[in-house]
Design an enzyme around this catalytic site. Structure first.
Site, PDB file in Angstrom:
ATOM      1  N   TYR A 211       0.890  -1.262   0.133  1.00 38.69           N
ATOM      2  CA  TYR A 211      -0.152   0.098   0.074  1.00 38.69           C
ATOM      3  C   TYR A 211       0.765   1.218   0.094  1.00 38.69           C
ATOM      4  O   TYR A 211       1.803   1.327   0.762  1.00 38.69           O
ATOM      5  CB  TYR A 211      -0.885  -0.094   1.203  1.00 38.69           C
ATOM      6  CG  TYR A 211      -1.666   1.250   1.511  1.00 38.69           C
ATOM      7  CD1 TYR A 211      -2.987   1.330   1.062  1.00 38.69           C
ATOM      8  CD2 TYR A 211      -0.853   2.416   1.913  1.00 38.69           C
ATOM      9  CE1 TYR A 211      -3.599   2.416   0.978  1.00 38.69           C
ATOM     10  CE2 TYR A 211      -1.844   3.585   2.276  1.00 38.69           C
ATOM     11  CZ  TYR A 211      -3.121   3.560   1.797  1.00 38.69           C
ATOM     12  OH  TYR A 211      -3.859   4.967   1.957  1.00 38.69           O
ATOM     13  N   GLU A 299      -3.634   7.627  -3.690  1.00 35.71           N
ATOM     14  CA  GLU A 299      -3.594   6.550  -3.008  1.00 35.71           C
ATOM     15  C   GLU A 299      -3.568   5.277  -3.848  1.00 35.71           C
ATOM     16  O   GLU A 299      -4.413   5.223  -4.739  1.00 35.71           O
ATOM     17  CB  GLU A 299      -4.779   6.279  -2.028  1.00 35.71           C
ATOM     18  CG  GLU A 299      -4.805   4.975  -1.549  1.00 35.71           C
ATOM     19  CD  GLU A 299      -6.125   4.727  -0.582  1.00 35.71           C
ATOM     20  OE1 GLU A 299      -6.258   4.337   0.704  1.00 35.71           O
ATOM     21  OE2 GLU A 299      -7.113   4.978  -1.512  1.00 35.71           O
TER      22      GLU A 299
END
Length: 490
Positions: A211, A299
């Site tokens: 991530y 993101e």
């Protein structure tokens, strides 16, 4: 090894937060405010939600930049609010909405590695795109803003908005059952959303998922990188269960990202050998993208590596600063409003922001914080907000008129509560707009008005001398009680 078949994070969202219902702080006592001076009383009423005004340009979820503790607090707070006020459920405020393929193109245009893809708006175009890809395997994705596409159902009978195949002809057959049909998921209206385009992309194997995100963090007064070697899952879950796996690095916005910072983050994400430098290069490109497009958040989840030794941004969510629209005209021109409720688009024409709820008391306010406080107190007094309509700061009589026109067009609305704090807003202008709307629209539902602040005495005179059946309120609690009672008396 996993195969990337559908986005792991939700579709691109706007830079404004998903409005959360404000929770009264400890010791909050509505009745006690009536004794306060008018200005202090209004400040007290909006204190619980005041942070929403300042945070309105920031992304509310996942807020990964706040790292472990804050992420856990946010999750707990959201759950607590949903449990405490089940009647009030705000839908996400929509600012700039980009489809998945649009976000991917922005990234590709800035040198970020993404899957090869084409976009098609017909079955024949989808077939041609699949043939041009010359990929071992192809993933076909319906392009809508709602999440949960993989488990959705089309009204054509096709199950799933994301499909894998090795045969371009199958792509054509599937596209025929997608394009022009409604796809229903857990996040769409009951009847679903019409699919106008599909993305035909190369399917890649993922040997490892991480991530990575860059976002503006108020606490740091600038950009912050957040990463975790555990990707492909909700970052909130990682923060709650394994906070030690959340890595945060502040970036000096004047100096920019440094090579050592990018390399250290790549190392923290678990990239080794040549992949570490490759990941660092991608991180730097993502930061340059972040600055170039005036993003508040970029993101990537998953930020993964393939068995062939390639670092790829498989799915991305980009939030934009709506204040930068004047210099990001090309990006904002891509805004997909086709999935908005028609009333939201109509409100936007008059610089009004409308959020639909499921109750029967319309809320006409100025400012997101005051809106949430108004919804709270209606709920606390046994009522259910039907919506809130945010008037904003630069108010004109015509806006007030159009606002009433929108509110009265909703068949669910059985009463209207106007709650205005006149700081920038001139209460007299609002009062004139209210009286004009009541006369010209022949208002049929009870109207409760609470005004406070700039020119409030003149505004009250206008309402009192109008001869219209307008119920005035002394404070927010009084207004909420009168609005709820007016519905109960019908």
């Amino acid at each position: 090894m996993s195969r990337h078949t559908l986005p792991q994070s939700s579709p691109p969202r706007a830079p404004g937060p998903a409005p959360l219902l404000s929770s009264p702080p400890e010791g909050w006592a509505p009745r006690g405010r009536s004794a306060l001076p008018p200005g202090e009383r209004c400040r007290a009423e909006t204190a619980a939600a005041a942070g929403a005004r300042g945070a309105d340009k920031m992304a509310a979820a996942p807020l990964a930049g706040q790292a472990g503790v804050v992420l856990r607090d946010l999750a707990l707070r959201s759950a607590r609010l949903r449990g405490s006020f089940p009647a009030v459920q705000l839908t996400p405020r929509r600012w700039l909405n980009l489809q998945e393929y649009q976000s991917k193109k922005l990234m590709a245009d800035h040198g970020v590695t993404v899957q090869r893809f084409f976009v098609a708006d017909s079955a024949n175009d989808a077939l041609e795109a699949a043939q041009r890809l010359k990929a071992k395997e192809i993933v076909l994705k319906a392009q809508i803003l709602a999440g949960g596409r993989g488990k959705g159902i089309f009204n054509s009978g096709l199950k799933g908005g994301v499909h894998l195949t090795k045969d371009p002809k199958i792509v054509e057959q599937l596209a025929k059952q997608m394009i022009g049909y409604n796809l229903s998921t857990k996040q769409t209206p009951k009847d679903g959303v019409r699919v106008k385009k599909v993305m035909v992309a190369e399917a890649l194997n993922i040997s490892r998922e991480t991530y990575f995100a860059i976002l503006m963090d108020r606490a740091c007064n600038g950009p912050v990188m957040v990463g975790s070697p555990q990707g492909g899952v909700d970052i909130e879950e990682v923060a709650a269960t394994s906070p030690e796996l959340i890595f945060k690095e502040e970036i000096d916005i004047f100096e920019g990202i440094k090579d050592l910072q990018a390399l250290q983050m790549a190392k923290n994400l678990g990239f080794n050998g040549p992949l570490q430098q490759q990941a660092a290069d991608q991180i730097k490109k993502l930061y340059h993208l972040f600055l170039k497009i005036d993003a508040t958040q970029v993101e990537v989840n998953p930020f993964g590596e393939t068995p062939e030794g390639q670092v790829v941004c498989f799915d991305a969510k980009i939030n934009f600063d709506d204040n930068a629209e004047f210099r990001q005209k090309e990006i904002f021109a891509m805004d997909d409003k086709s999935e908005n409720e028609p009333i939201e688009n109509e409100a936007a024409k008059y610089d009004l922001k409308y959020i639909g709820l499921d109750g029967n008391i319309a809320c006409f306010v100025n400012g997101a914080g005051l809106a949430m406080a108004t919804c709270d107190i209606i709920s606390l007094n046994g009522g259910k907000p039907a919506n809130f309509l945010d008037l904003g700061g630069g108010v004109k009589e015509a806006q007030v008129y159009q606002a009433f026109k929108l509110l009265t067009a909703d068949p669910k609305v059985e009463a209207i509560l106007v709650n205005i704090f006149g700081g920038i807003v001139n209460c007299a202008i609002v009062a004139n707009g209210i009286t004009k709307a009541c006369r010209e629209l022949e208002l049929k539902v009870p109207l409760v008005v609470r005004l406070e602040g700039t020119n409030v005495h003149e505004a009250q005179r206008i309402l009192d001398e109008s001869g219209l059946p307008i119920t005035s309120a002394n404070d927010l609690e009084d207004a909420a009680k009168k609005a709820v009672a007016s519905v109960g008396n019908k």
